[in-house]
Motif scaffolding. Sequence first.
Motif, mmCIF file in Angstrom:
data_model
loop_
_atom_site.group_PDB
_atom_site.id
_atom_site.type_symbol
_atom_site.label_atom_id
_atom_site.label_comp_id
_atom_site.label_asym_id
_atom_site.label_seq_id
_atom_site.Cartn_x
_atom_site.Cartn_y
_atom_site.Cartn_z
ATOM 1 N N ALA A 1 0.841 -1.200 0.104
ATOM 2 C CA ALA A 1 0.137 -0.069 -0.077
ATOM 3 C C ALA A 1 0.869 1.470 -0.009
ATOM 4 O O ALA A 1 0.413 2.294 -0.940
ATOM 5 N N LEU A 2 2.022 1.300 0.612
ATOM 6 C CA LEU A 2 2.675 2.472 0.716
ATOM 7 C C LEU A 2 3.466 2.469 -0.714
ATOM 8 O O LEU A 2 3.738 3.659 -1.091
ATOM 9 N N ALA A 3 3.792 1.502 -1.138
ATOM 10 C CA ALA A 3 4.609 1.525 -2.471
ATOM 11 C C ALA A 3 3.488 2.307 -3.635
ATOM 12 O O ALA A 3 4.103 3.020 -4.390
ATOM 13 N N ASP A 4 2.328 1.959 -3.284
ATOM 14 C CA ASP A 4 1.285 2.662 -4.141
ATOM 15 C C ASP A 4 1.424 4.072 -4.053
ATOM 16 O O ASP A 4 1.150 5.134 -4.907
ATOM 17 N N GLU A 5 1.489 4.468 -2.746
ATOM 18 C CA GLU A 5 1.525 6.160 -2.456
ATOM 19 C C GLU A 5 2.647 6.594 -3.007
ATOM 20 O O GLU A 5 2.583 7.636 -3.501
#
Length: 265
Positions: free
Chosen positions: A229-233
């Motif tokens: 999810a953080l990589a998507d951010e």
Amino acid sequence: MSSIPDSGAEVRDAMASPAEFDVAGFRARHAELARGYGGAGDPDDPALVQAMQIVLHLPKVDPPPRSALLAAAATASVALCLDERVGPEGEWAQRYLAWKRSRIRKVTRRARGAQWRAANEVDGVTVEVDGAQARALVPGPVGDVDARIKRLQIGGTDLDHDDPGPPDPELPVLWVNSALGMTLGKAAAQVGHASMLLAGALSERDALRWAEREFCCSVREADARQWRALADEVARGTAVAVRDAGFTEVAPGSMTVIAVPARSS
């Protein structure tokens, strides 16, 4: 990006009092940080490679929580990079810029007792977070490290992973990639990179607000689900990531830490 409120971090030898704070000077220092780093290759002489030394206070009795110590290292790193002494005409400017404009390296060492007191005599900025202390030192050549710092051990000591609970939504969060299994020293260097990247990515206004709050942040570990999810951010441009050069511990290009700005104003 939202502003960053008061918290429990204590920064020594870093920011001027509000009445004395030089906004124009801060603007110049932030602009330099926002330009990014690197551009110059390594010198032919390995002794001239530039690095920032980070000293972690690791007492033998009652060591601090890992997450608090990493937060102190992150805060100390960015506080030094925006300290008035690295700005134009500042006493640390030449040493800082020589490092910032080459390949960014940090070396983490540990100290206790008299060693820690001696480390605080070397040019730099000390931060305390929830009883954990770290000092970021003014960068310089690895072949010319102050004798009081050179004798400090680089590896060999780690801290257990702690569970400090959910991060404060009013603070930036530096998420460490738990899958990489980084040592304390490696993680301290990486969160130091992340705090610098975040400060440079913030608007001038929000960076100034963070400075007024002494650059406090939270450090947490991300599991595989959280990391995706953080990589998507990062892909959306709402967070910034550290990609390691791979000199130690991790493969080149590994994404080690993701810095997320404060979620609430």
